[in-house]
Scaffold this motif. Structure first.
Motif, PDB file in Angstrom:
ATOM      1  N   LEU A  15       4.777   5.204   6.641  1.00  0.00           N
ATOM      2  CA  LEU A  15       5.236   5.040   5.264  1.00  0.00           C
ATOM      3  C   LEU A  15       5.146   6.364   4.528  1.00  0.00           C
ATOM      4  N   GLY A  16       6.053   6.566   3.574  1.00  0.00           N
ATOM      5  CA  GLY A  16       5.964   7.754   2.746  1.00  0.00           C
ATOM      6  C   GLY A  16       6.846   8.893   3.207  1.00  0.00           C
ATOM      7  N   THR A  17       7.630   8.697   4.252  1.00  0.00           N
ATOM      8  CA  THR A  17       8.563   9.723   4.677  1.00  0.00           C
ATOM      9  C   THR A  17       9.825   9.622   3.837  1.00  0.00           C
ATOM     10  N   PRO A  18      10.621  10.671   3.805  1.00  0.00           N
ATOM     11  CA  PRO A  18      11.840  10.642   2.984  1.00  0.00           C
ATOM     12  C   PRO A  18      12.740   9.461   3.309  1.00  0.00           C
ATOM     13  N   ARG A  19      12.701   8.983   4.580  1.00  0.00           N
ATOM     14  CA  ARG A  19      13.592   7.893   4.959  1.00  0.00           C
ATOM     15  C   ARG A  19      12.965   6.515   4.797  1.00  0.00           C
ATOM     16  N   THR A  20      11.719   6.468   4.404  1.00  0.00           N
ATOM     17  CA  THR A  20      11.006   5.195   4.311  1.00  0.00           C
ATOM     18  C   THR A  20      10.583   4.937   2.875  1.00  0.00           C
ATOM     19  N   ARG A  21      10.906   3.757   2.366  1.00  0.00           N
ATOM     20  CA  ARG A  21      10.538   3.408   0.999  1.00  0.00           C
ATOM     21  C   ARG A  21       9.043   3.092   0.932  1.00  0.00           C
ATOM     22  N   PHE A  22       8.393   3.622  -0.092  1.00  0.00           N
ATOM     23  CA  PHE A  22       6.982   3.302  -0.325  1.00  0.00           C
ATOM     24  C   PHE A  22       6.830   2.950  -1.798  1.00  0.00           C
ATOM     25  N   GLY A  23       6.943   1.664  -2.099  1.00  0.00           N
ATOM     26  CA  GLY A  23       6.804   1.194  -3.466  1.00  0.00           C
ATOM     27  C   GLY A  23       5.575   0.333  -3.610  1.00  0.00           C
ATOM     28  N   SER A  24       5.476  -0.378  -4.732  1.00  0.00           N
ATOM     29  CA  SER A  24       4.293  -1.199  -5.015  1.00  0.00           C
ATOM     30  C   SER A  24       4.085  -2.286  -3.970  1.00  0.00           C
ATOM     31  N   GLU A  25       5.178  -2.900  -3.556  1.00  0.00           N
ATOM     32  CA  GLU A  25       5.054  -3.984  -2.576  1.00  0.00           C
ATOM     33  C   GLU A  25       4.480  -3.472  -1.263  1.00  0.00           C
ATOM     34  N   GLU A  26       4.993  -2.339  -0.805  1.00  0.00           N
ATOM     35  CA  GLU A  26       4.482  -1.755   0.439  1.00  0.00           C
ATOM     36  C   GLU A  26       3.026  -1.317   0.285  1.00  0.00           C
ATOM     37  N   ALA A  27       2.697  -0.778  -0.896  1.00  0.00           N
ATOM     38  CA  ALA A  27       1.320  -0.331  -1.138  1.00  0.00           C
ATOM     39  C   ALA A  27       0.346  -1.505  -1.094  1.00  0.00           C
ATOM     40  N   GLY A  51       3.807   8.261  -7.219  1.00  0.00           N
ATOM     41  CA  GLY A  51       3.843   7.933  -8.637  1.00  0.00           C
ATOM     42  C   GLY A  51       3.616   6.473  -8.979  1.00  0.00           C
ATOM     43  N   LEU A  52       2.715   5.805  -8.236  1.00  0.00           N
ATOM     44  CA  LEU A  52       2.478   4.376  -8.456  1.00  0.00           C
ATOM     45  C   LEU A  52       1.194   4.091  -9.229  1.00  0.00           C
ATOM     46  N   ILE A  53       0.599   5.136  -9.803  1.00  0.00           N
ATOM     47  CA  ILE A  53      -0.693   4.934 -10.467  1.00  0.00           C
ATOM     48  C   ILE A  53      -0.562   4.165 -11.775  1.00  0.00           C
ATOM     49  N   TYR A  54       0.647   3.910 -12.228  1.00  0.00           N
ATOM     50  CA  TYR A  54       0.815   3.147 -13.460  1.00  0.00           C
ATOM     51  C   TYR A  54       0.958   1.646 -13.192  1.00  0.00           C
ATOM     52  N   ASP A  55       0.921   1.277 -11.921  1.00  0.00           N
ATOM     53  CA  ASP A  55       0.951  -0.130 -11.545  1.00  0.00           C
ATOM     54  C   ASP A  55      -0.470  -0.687 -11.648  1.00  0.00           C
ATOM     55  N   GLN A  56      -0.750  -1.424 -12.724  1.00  0.00           N
ATOM     56  CA  GLN A  56      -2.126  -1.860 -12.983  1.00  0.00           C
ATOM     57  C   GLN A  56      -2.635  -2.847 -11.937  1.00  0.00           C
ATOM     58  N   LEU A  57      -1.758  -3.681 -11.407  1.00  0.00           N
ATOM     59  CA  LEU A  57      -2.192  -4.604 -10.357  1.00  0.00           C
ATOM     60  C   LEU A  57      -2.651  -3.827  -9.130  1.00  0.00           C
ATOM     61  N   LEU A  58      -1.910  -2.773  -8.805  1.00  0.00           N
ATOM     62  CA  LEU A  58      -2.279  -1.920  -7.679  1.00  0.00           C
ATOM     63  C   LEU A  58      -3.607  -1.219  -7.938  1.00  0.00           C
ATOM     64  N   ARG A  60      -5.971  -2.242  -9.913  1.00  0.00           N
ATOM     65  CA  ARG A  60      -7.065  -3.230  -9.864  1.00  0.00           C
ATOM     66  C   ARG A  60      -7.487  -3.504  -8.422  1.00  0.00           C
ATOM     67  N   ASN A  61      -6.503  -3.591  -7.542  1.00  0.00           N
ATOM     68  CA  ASN A  61      -6.834  -3.792  -6.130  1.00  0.00           C
ATOM     69  C   ASN A  61      -7.655  -2.625  -5.572  1.00  0.00           C
ATOM     70  N   LEU A  62      -7.282  -1.418  -5.968  1.00  0.00           N
ATOM     71  CA  LEU A  62      -8.043  -0.239  -5.534  1.00  0.00           C
ATOM     72  C   LEU A  62      -9.470  -0.284  -6.059  1.00  0.00           C
ATOM     73  N   ILE A  63      -9.627  -0.667  -7.332  1.00  0.00           N
ATOM     74  CA  ILE A  63     -10.962  -0.752  -7.935  1.00  0.00           C
ATOM     75  C   ILE A  63     -11.812  -1.797  -7.205  1.00  0.00           C
ATOM     76  N   GLN A  64     -11.220  -2.964  -6.964  1.00  0.00           N
ATOM     77  CA  GLN A  64     -11.963  -4.025  -6.299  1.00  0.00           C
ATOM     78  C   GLN A  64     -12.372  -3.632  -4.882  1.00  0.00           C
TER      79      GLN A  64
END
Length: 482
Positions: A15-27, A51-58, A60-64
């Motif tokens: 994940l995270g290569t130019p050809r691969t999407r890495f969004g909130s769902e994948e994270a 640039g997904l640090i503004y996803d609060q659900l994400l 929260r999962n990191l914090i937990q």
């Protein structure tokens, strides 16, 4: 932060290569696959990169997850990355600190939350009250109680129960009762909490009256009352209530049984302890660390070290408390070789000893007047493990030295435990860890004392209480599974 685009450890698609999407769902998906903190940091790196640090659900999962790995500082860094955390995220951070052993930080977060204009919700208050309980912050607890009423959350049963627990924990019995008395709805959790509150404050008779009034009782309710009787040295009532529990067809849990084992220990009743152990075996209880350690302690203190060792050997999982109980039991009963051997086995099992461990080891050295061995383990404790000696360590060392041959010119071992205790307290106050300094101080203190004052009978310290005939119990604790 240097972040790899792929990690074979995670066992997920690249994940995270130019050809691969890495969004909130994948994270979210890849976070669920994390099994250790190192992997979590790798995923966090990708989240930052994309640039997904503004996803609060994400977040929260990191914090937990960070807090579940015991990394509260890292969880705080994640939280600080958010410009405007919502109430739910504040709650997650407050809860993480409360259950992670940092209740004062949880309270500071709550104050920051209020000062920054974020409104608490019904989930905030229980977390904050729990932090107040953990840090004994009664005044802040009262303010939180008032705020919950003002903000319209006081009707929430969970909020009410937590506030009630705070007052009982702080021994504000009247205030705790007032909260319970004014509850319009009470579930079994609220009933059990008020009973446990009165038990903790020593009002067992009041707790029993409330127990009898409960509309419905579960195993936690029964156990709270039984444990209360045990802790307040009323074992006969505990066993009578246990009999009723079985008649009412309520299956006891591990905590119930451990309370009864401890009652047998306090009473010094080996016969009754064996009956409880038999009940445990017939009802297929797992011999986990909590129950197993209680049985070891009971058998040891009731004079059956062989049965204590059998329980220990059967245990598949042992905690530090389990090792300590067995080592100390062997030590105080004079089985030096067995205690030392078990200590070495413990070290090989990568269990790190603590201060209590060395009380058992040093106690074992007393019975054979082995000064050199005592010095070896005292030095190991202070120099290798960095453990600060406690009074019990110095007491053992004083007794060993007062029995040693090189001090015979000053005394003859015999009785007067107070003289030794005074010297031990002096050593403790001096915080000495050097063996030569300890020996010199002991010699200095005993040089001018009458030999007849320095007789010690160490065996008397481990004598077990006998159960009087008036307190012997004849109860049937179950021949079949409940």
């Amino acid at each position: 932060m240097k972040v790899a685009c792929c990690s074979p450890e995670l066992n997920v698609p690249c994940l995270g290569t130019p050809r691969t999407r890495f969004g909130s769902e994948e994270a979210h998906l890849i976070l669920q696959k994390c099994s250790n903190f190192k992997q979590l940091k790798q995923v966090h790196g990708r989240i930052i990169r994309f640039g997904l640090i503004y996803d609060q659900l994400l977040m929260r999962n990191l914090i937990q997850l960070s807090s579940s790995y015991g990394k509260l500082n890292y969880a705080t860094l994640v939280f600080d990355q958010l410009n405007a955390p919502d109430t739910f995220t504040w709650n997650v951070m407050i809860r993480a600190n409360t259950i992670g052993g940092s209740p004062k930080m949880a309270l500071l977060l709550f104050k920051a939350m209020l000062s920054q204009g974020f409104a608490p919700d019904k989930f905030t208050y229980p977390f904050v009250i729990s932090a107040c309980v953990a840090s004994n912050a009664l005044d802040l607890g009262r303010l939180t109680h008032a705020l919950a009423i003002k903000m319209g959350f006081w009707s929430d049963l969970y909020v009410q129960t937590n506030v009630m627990n705070l007052y009982f924990k702080c021994h504000e019995v009247d205030d705790g009762w007032k909260v319970f008395d004014k509850m319009r709805v009470r579930n079994v959790f609220a009933w059990t909490s008020v009973i446990a509150g009165f038990v903790a404050c020593g009002s067992l008779d009041t707790a029993r009256k409330l127990f009898e009034k409960m509309p419905s009782k579960n195993v936690v309710s029964w156990t709270a009352m039984i444990d209360g009787y045990v802790k307040h040295e009323r074992p006969i009532e505990a066993f009578n209530l246990f009999e009723r529990m079985l008649v009412d067809d309520v299956r006891p849990n591990e905590y119930t049984v451990v309370s009864l084992v401890r009652a047998c220990t306090e009473m010094g009743s080996l016969k009754l302890g064996r009956r409880i152990h038999d009940f445990v075996l017939k009802n297929n209880f797992d011999l986990g660390p909590f129950l197993g350690t209680a049985l070891i302690d009971m058998y040891s203190k009731c004079g059956s070290l062989d049965e204590a060792r059998k329980v220990f050997d059967l245990m598949q999982v042992r905690t530090l408390a389990t090792w300590n109980t067995m080592i100390t039991s062997l030590g105080v009963h004079g089985f030096r070789d067995e205690a030392i051997s078990l200590f070495e086995e413990m070290v090989k099992a990568n269990e790190v000893p603590d201060a209590i461990t060395f009380v058992g080891v040093l106690s074992a050295c007393i019975y054979v007047n082995d000064t050199q061995l005592a010095q070896k383990y005292f030095n190991l404790m202070t120099d290798h493990y960095g453990i600060t000696p406690i009074l019990e360590h110095y007491t053992c060392m004083v007794e060993i030295y007062t029995r040693a041959v090189e001090l015979d010119e000053f005394y003859t071992p015999g009785s007067a435990l107070e003289a030794n205790h005074d010297v031990a307290e002096l050593l403790h106050k001096s915080k000495l860890t050097n063996i030569d300094d300890i020996k010199k101080l002991v010699q200095k203190q005993y040089e001018d004392l009458d030999a007849s004052e320095l007789v010690i009978d160490h065996s008397s310290m481990s004598s077990e209480p006998q159960l009087s005939s008036s307190r012997r119990l004849h109860i049937d604790i179950g021949q079949t599974s409940t």
